[in-house]
Scaffold this motif. Structure first.
Motif, short mmCIF file in Angstrom:
data_model
loop_
_atom_site.label_atom_id
_atom_site.label_comp_id
_atom_site.label_asym_id
_atom_site.label_seq_id
_atom_site.Cartn_x
_atom_site.Cartn_y
_atom_site.Cartn_z
N SER A 72 5.17 -2.53 8.50
CA SER A 72 5.94 -1.95 7.39
C SER A 72 7.02 -2.91 6.91
O SER A 72 7.23 -3.06 5.70
N GLY A 76 6.35 -4.21 3.14
CA GLY A 76 7.32 -3.66 2.20
C GLY A 76 8.18 -4.71 1.53
O GLY A 76 8.56 -4.56 0.36
N GLY A 80 6.81 -6.34 -2.33
CA GLY A 80 7.80 -5.93 -3.31
C GLY A 80 8.29 -7.06 -4.20
O GLY A 80 8.81 -6.81 -5.31
N GLN A 83 6.54 -7.16 -7.79
CA GLN A 83 6.51 -5.96 -8.62
C GLN A 83 7.37 -6.12 -9.87
O GLN A 83 8.45 -6.70 -9.83
N ARG A 88 7.68 1.37 -8.59
CA ARG A 88 6.76 0.81 -7.59
C ARG A 88 7.52 -0.13 -6.65
O ARG A 88 7.24 -0.17 -5.45
N TYR A 92 7.83 0.17 -2.46
CA TYR A 92 7.67 -0.84 -1.42
C TYR A 92 8.97 -1.05 -0.66
O TYR A 92 8.94 -1.38 0.54
#
Length: 332
Positions: A72, A76, A80, A83, A88, A92
């Motif tokens: 994670s 994440g 990210g 993006q 969104r 993340y």
């Protein structure tokens, strides 16, 4: 939903710890009470204790949480970076924060449970504040169209001097926030404070939450995960700063907005011009009046932002509440 799942995982860890300790105590009691007895094989019982200690549920859950935390944290933060849609990106970002929560839960000590609960509280406050501010931005983001060509020109031919106010009800792209500081400085500053808190900048509440998790991780000997968590915090801070940079950049009419306006007509294209041929000057930005932001909405944003900012001056209420909850869970 995420908080519910995290609380469920906490309960699983508590019950697993109780079950594992009860099983080992029971087997140990049986061995001690049948020392030298020919009825029960002591070697078999000793082997059962070893197997129970090696394959107990708590150890399995801890290993799974450590792996989930590592994945994670990495996904994440790294995904990210690419993006361009703000919601969104925040999704993340949430994955990265879940990594911190799972790291605190995998340590599973009294201090780590306190850090776990405190992180949930600060994340809830900050996340609620962020989406309340984004909603407020969508209410006050109005663009005045000075001249419209195409099929709409006939509809507005009677009053061309009156500007058409277009209300965008959704903030989709990060670039949509460009120049919002010049439109509403207070909301922009509140939004920046929330992002700085997510990044772990002191003395905001997010810094103390990450500090507690990393302290418990180091105390438990999870040095590798602590280093990974620090590195991904630096990486995630870069896309938080990207949003803040866009927020405070001199405003222009971005391409996404023009495309939305152009495709908003019934099949025909229209040409949109602002007061300076596509550029929003300071005067035109000040003239973007009209806001549907209610007093209650603004009051909620103000209270949440002050809680994030002024936590360092009065942390006793939250910290004592967290300590009481952790003591209750461990005593149970």
């Amino acid at each position: 939903p995420k908080i519910s799942i995290l609380v469920l995982l906490l309960e699983l860890m508590i019950y697993s710890a109780g079950w594992s300790s009860s099983t080992l105590n029971l087997l140990g009691t049986i061995i001690n009470s049948h020392q030298g007895s020919s009825i029960i094989d002591n070697n078999a019982l000793s082997g059962a204790v070893e197997v129970a200690g090696r394959f107990d549920v708590l150890t399995i859950l801890t290993n799974l949480l450590i792996i989930s935390s590592l994945i994670s944290l990495i996904i994440g933060s790294i995904v990210g970076l690419s993006q361009i849609r703000i919601k969104r990106l925040l999704a993340y970002s949430t994955i990265s924060h879940i990594g911190f929560l799972l790291l605190a839960l995998s340590v599973f000590s009294k201090a780590s449970v306190e850090a776990f609960i405190f992180y949930i509280i600060q994340y809830t406050i900050t996340n609620l504040d962020i989406f309340a501010i984004i909603l407020a931005f969508s209410y006050i983001f109005k663009v005045k169209i000075i001249k419209v060509k195409g099929q709409q020109e006939k509809a507005y031919s009677e009053d061309k001097s009156r500007a058409l106010a277009l209300n965008l009800l959704d903030i989709e792209y990060i670039n949509t926030l460009k120049g919002f500081f010049y439109k509403n400085p207070l909301l922009s500053i509140s939004f920046s404070i929330c992002l700085f808190s997510f990044a772990g900048v002191p003395p905001l509440i997010g810094f103390f939450a990450k500090q507690q998790v990393l302290y418990c991780s180091n105390a438990a000997g999870f040095y590798f995960l602590s280093i990974i968590a620090i590195l991904v915090s630096v990486i995630s801070a870069s896309y938080y700063l990207k949003i803040i940079k866009v927020l405070h950049t001199y405003p222009t009419l971005n391409n996404e907005l023009v495309e939305k306006i152009n495709t908003g007509t019934s099949g025909a294209s229209s040409t949109v011009r602002t007061e300076s041929e596509g550029l929003a000057t300071p005067n035109s930005v000040n003239n973007l009046n009209g806001s549907n932001l209610s007093t209650i909405h603004g009051l909620i944003i103000g209270i949440l932002t002050l809680s994030i900012t002024l936590f360092v001056f009065n942390p006793e209420l939250i910290m004592q509440t967290v300590a009481i909850i952790a003591n209750y869970l461990f005593n149970v």
